[in-house]
Scaffold this active site. Structure first.
Site, PDB file in Angstrom:
ATOM      1  N   SER A 129       0.830  -1.212   0.000  1.00  0.00           N
ATOM      2  CA  SER A 129       0.000   0.000   0.000  1.00  0.00           C
ATOM      3  C   SER A 129       0.856   1.250   0.000  1.00  0.00           C
ATOM      4  O   SER A 129       1.966   1.259   0.546  1.00  0.00           O
ATOM      5  CB  SER A 129      -0.870  -0.026   1.257  1.00  0.00           C
ATOM      6  OG  SER A 129      -1.501   1.216   1.443  1.00  0.00           O
ATOM      7  N   TYR A 153      -1.928  -1.327  10.835  1.00  0.00           N
ATOM      8  CA  TYR A 153      -2.205  -1.830   9.478  1.00  0.00           C
ATOM      9  C   TYR A 153      -0.999  -1.576   8.577  1.00  0.00           C
ATOM     10  O   TYR A 153      -0.504  -2.473   7.894  1.00  0.00           O
ATOM     11  CB  TYR A 153      -3.462  -1.143   8.903  1.00  0.00           C
ATOM     12  CG  TYR A 153      -3.592  -1.315   7.403  1.00  0.00           C
ATOM     13  CD1 TYR A 153      -3.940  -2.541   6.852  1.00  0.00           C
ATOM     14  CD2 TYR A 153      -3.337  -0.251   6.523  1.00  0.00           C
ATOM     15  CE1 TYR A 153      -4.034  -2.701   5.470  1.00  0.00           C
ATOM     16  CE2 TYR A 153      -3.435  -0.396   5.151  1.00  0.00           C
ATOM     17  CZ  TYR A 153      -3.784  -1.632   4.634  1.00  0.00           C
ATOM     18  OH  TYR A 153      -3.865  -1.795   3.273  1.00  0.00           O
ATOM     19  N   LYS A 157       1.927  -4.139   6.623  1.00  0.00           N
ATOM     20  CA  LYS A 157       2.370  -4.134   5.215  1.00  0.00           C
ATOM     21  C   LYS A 157       3.895  -4.041   5.146  1.00  0.00           C
ATOM     22  O   LYS A 157       4.538  -4.760   4.355  1.00  0.00           O
ATOM     23  CB  LYS A 157       1.747  -2.958   4.454  1.00  0.00           C
ATOM     24  CG  LYS A 157       0.247  -3.067   4.279  1.00  0.00           C
ATOM     25  CD  LYS A 157      -0.139  -4.206   3.343  1.00  0.00           C
ATOM     26  CE  LYS A 157      -1.629  -4.351   3.202  1.00  0.00           C
ATOM     27  NZ  LYS A 157      -2.040  -5.616   2.588  1.00  0.00           N
TER      28      LYS A 157
END
Ligand code: NAD
Ligand code: UD1
Length: 348
Positions: A129, A153, A157
């Site tokens: 992302s 989050y 990643k």
């Protein structure tokens, strides 16, 4: 011979659009999803849209962390590559409940890598992302920028990217493409598949859409005092079908014997403000979106958009659609399915 692609998380928003493009491109796909954030109706819609090529898809409802079940899937088919979309993605929730995020995203990926290695499938495309760039000091973001996680989050990643780099360092047979998506929006032009968030949407366009169909009274604009053209945050919105095609380009790249573990941005390279996006959506839908101006959302970076050069050169891929097409297709999906896949009077 058609290639066999395993798509983990392939019933979700980006996954379903990618599976459709894979089928239409002549690939055979096996889809794995635990349906934690997806509807099985999407599987039927993708099959329908793919026509006769829909028969080249099979679906297994299972959790990626269930190693024994995943082993059975790998025992049944020799895969040429895996595309891994599965993960939890709500930023705010990840701050409240970090452990389920690390468990799902990290344990799931480690289990997948172990099973892939055991079955001699060492070709992977992973959904990273733009969140990996945190609050970039300058734009456009190139793949060489320093990485910074702003929340659990985002950290999941970054950890997975590092795990992939280490796995490749340990065994050069691995070929891994990490794709850093910018802001996916829109839907397939048929209006039969699209984004169907559960609960209150966190992201801009799903929220705008729910205002347009009358599910919510107004859009709250988080921050109007940024140093941008109109004071609102600037992002790089990318049509989900362009994003899906980026995965096909990544699969082609895996055929290149020189590929190791590589990272590519998938964006358009164009920055659009919140107010510009709302205006484009109003034009596409003919609906007025009432706005409530509010303070900044904590953790939001001011301006984020992609450098697209590396993907253009390395993947031979470039986004084709602009925000007008994104809003047109977003509205087409939403007006036909105002409550997503479970819409009572769906016109699909
Ligand atoms: P999504 O939630 O629609 O799709 C993810 C899918 O994975 C869902 O269908 C879910 O049911 C499934 N899943 C989750 N955990 C699983 C597990 N343990 N086992 C099996 N299936 C599981 O999300 P999306 O928007 O399609 O995003 C796909 C990927 O792209 C995610 O990894 C996300 O973090 C990443 N990403 C998304 C965006 C975005 O804005 N949508 C931006 C950048 C990166
Ligand atoms: C979000 C994710 C990020 C992910 C990215 C890619 C958050 C905090 N971050 O970021 O991890 O990589 O999507 O898709 O969720 N906005 C409003 N009102 C709303 C919703 C959003 O004004 O109701 C504004 C936001 O403040 C932001 C812009 O719209 O300025 C875009 O927001 P969003 O769609 O959530 O995307 P990102 O912030 O880029």
């Amino acid at each position: 011979m058609a290639k066999n692609i395993l798509v983990i998380g392939g019933v979700g928003y980006i996954g379903s659009h990618t599976v459709l493009q894979l089928l239409l491109g002549g690939y055979k796909t096996v889809v794995v999803d635990n349906l934690d954030n997806a509807s099985e109706i999407a599987v039927a819609k993708v099959k329908e849209l793919a026509g006769y090529q829909g028969n080249n898809m099979t679906f297994h409802k299972l959790d990626l962390r269930d190693k024994a079940a995943l082993e059975v899937v790998f025992a049944g088919t020799k895969f040429d590559a895996v595309i891994h979309f599965a993960g939890l993605k709500a930023v705010g929730e990840s701050v409240q409940k970090p452990l389920p995020y690390f468990d799902n995203n990290l344990t799931g990926t480690i289990t997948l890598l172990e099973v892939m290695a055991a079955h001699g499938c060492k070709n992977l495309v992973f959904s990273s992302s733009a969140t990996a760039y945190g609050w970039p000091k300058v734009v456009p973001c190139t793949e060489e920028f320093p990485l910074q996680a702003m929340n659990p989050y985002g950290r999941s990643k970054l950890f997975i990217e590092e795990i992939c780099r280490d796995v490749h360092r340990s065994d050069s047979e691995w070929k891994i493409i990490l794709l850093r998506y910018f802001n996916p929006v829109g839907a397939h032009p048929s209006g039969k598949i699209g984004e169907d968030p559960r609960g209150i949407p966190n992201n801009l366009m799903p929220f705008v859409t729910q205002v347009a169909v009358g599910r919510r009274p107004a859009l709250t604009v988080f921050g109007t005092d940024y140093s941008t053209k109109d004071g609102t945050v600037v992002r790089d919105y990318i049509h989900v079908v362009d994003l899906a095609d980026g995965h096909i380009a990544a699969l082609h790249k895996l055929d290149d014997p020189k590929v190791g573990c590589e990272v590519y941005n998938l964006g358009t390279g164009k920055g659009t403000s919140v107010l510009e996006m709302v205006a484009a959506f109003e034009k596409a839908s003919g609906k007025k979106i009432p706005l409530v101006k509010s303070g900044r959302r904590p953790g939001d970076a001011e301006i984020v958009y992609a450098s697209t050069e590396k993907a253009e050169r390395g993947l031979n891929w470039k986004a084709r659609y602009g925000i007008d097409e994104m809003c047109r297709d977003q509205w087409n999906w939403a007006s036909k399915n105002p409550y997503g896949y479970e819409s009572p009077n769906s016109t699909n």
